[in-house]
Design an enzyme around this catalytic site. Sequence first.
Site, PDB file in Angstrom:
ATOM      1  N   GLY A  16      -2.326 -72.837  11.412  1.00 60.14           N
ATOM      2  CA  GLY A  16      -2.597 -72.177  12.682  1.00 60.14           C
ATOM      3  C   GLY A  16      -4.015 -72.445  13.108  1.00 60.14           C
ATOM      4  O   GLY A  16      -4.732 -73.266  12.513  1.00 60.14           O
ATOM      5  N   SER A  21      -6.636 -70.648  12.838  1.00 59.77           N
ATOM      6  CA  SER A  21      -7.713 -70.194  11.953  1.00 59.77           C
ATOM      7  C   SER A  21      -7.705 -70.850  10.584  1.00 59.77           C
ATOM      8  O   SER A  21      -8.635 -70.649   9.801  1.00 59.77           O
ATOM      9  CB  SER A  21      -7.638 -68.670  11.779  1.00 59.77           C
ATOM     10  N   LYS A  29      -4.393 -68.797   2.178  1.00 60.44           N
ATOM     11  CA  LYS A  29      -4.862 -69.313   3.461  1.00 60.44           C
ATOM     12  C   LYS A  29      -6.292 -69.799   3.324  1.00 60.44           C
ATOM     13  O   LYS A  29      -7.197 -69.049   2.947  1.00 60.44           O
ATOM     14  CB  LYS A  29      -4.794 -68.243   4.544  1.00 60.44           C
ATOM     15  N   ASP A  84      -3.169 -63.176  18.433  1.00 57.39           N
ATOM     16  CA  ASP A  84      -2.373 -64.398  18.294  1.00 57.39           C
ATOM     17  C   ASP A  84      -0.969 -64.060  17.784  1.00 57.39           C
ATOM     18  O   ASP A  84      -0.488 -64.640  16.809  1.00 57.39           O
ATOM     19  CB  ASP A  84      -3.060 -65.384  17.356  1.00 57.39           C
TER      20      ASP A  84
END
Length: 344
Positions: free
Chosen positions: A70, A72, A89, A181
């Site tokens: 995504g 970020s 992540k 988002d």
Amino acid sequence: MLQFMVWFASAFGGFEIICICFVWLLLYKTQQRSSENTQSYLQVVSGFRKFTYAELKKATRNFREEIRRGGSGIVYKGVLSDHRVVAIKRLNEANQGEAEFLAEVSIIGRVNHMNLIENWGYCVEGNHRLLVYEYMECGSLGENHISGTLDWEKRFDIAVGSARGQAYLHEECLEWVLHCDVNPQNILLDSNFQSKVADFGLSKLVNRGGGGKKSSFSIVRGTRGYMAPEWISNLPITSKVDVYSYGVVVLEMVTGKSPMTTSGQGSGNTGVMEVRGLVNWVREKMNGNGENELWLEEIIDPVMKGKCDLRKMGILVQVALECVKEDKDARPTMSQVIERLLPH
């Protein structure tokens, strides 16, 4: 005498240097202890564990298996030393300092809701910023939507669950969390297809004492096709941007149509203009034949035709259309959405 003065000056200079070094070392140790205390406090309060970059690199086999990506960062599948399967992540490297990152992570660590992804740890090392959270066996709403694996009951439950998660972020947290988002890739599904909102917290944290839920952003945030018109109109950003995005996600679930493939209304190439194609199409169907359920039959995903509760479907669509109103003040809150979908 001269020789003595030279010796004295040298000795005094050396003593000065020693003092400076001692003070610098003391300050460094104090700062290090403060950082360690902050991290220890974070682990105790939030239940987080601090991982080293080497641990997470090993867990992901050098970041080999990518789950999704995504704006970020990129998410990888990993296995910890205790054999837990996790999602890791790797945030895009930015100029965010360690203290700021830890402050945001501490808030994420205190968030606890069945419809929000559970975070298990973090890594802050050099320029590396990583988050470790539970692995969701059934992937994202977006992946399941494309594959056509979601029946009517699952879709309705996902709509309710994701609304509950966002209502908690907006109204029940110690600090208001604006997601900014909300889209099908950020709504994840566990083995029972229970929905959990992911990627919250690092978008924007708004202190309750900061004069309300309005905030300002230096850059436009979100995913094209799901962004509220406030982003383009340069209006104050509030929790209603998440409400708008939620409404688009629901319309996409109901119709099976992606907002990114329904352009043609208006002009320009912005995500806002593209999404109006889907929104206006549903509104036209409802207004043209709104007194009966024929319009619902025309807009629902062909996979669900004849297999859904049209009364509940009508309520869901009407709520979604309220969420995507141009006037942000006319949109409901997420708690009001839940009340409409689950009347007492």
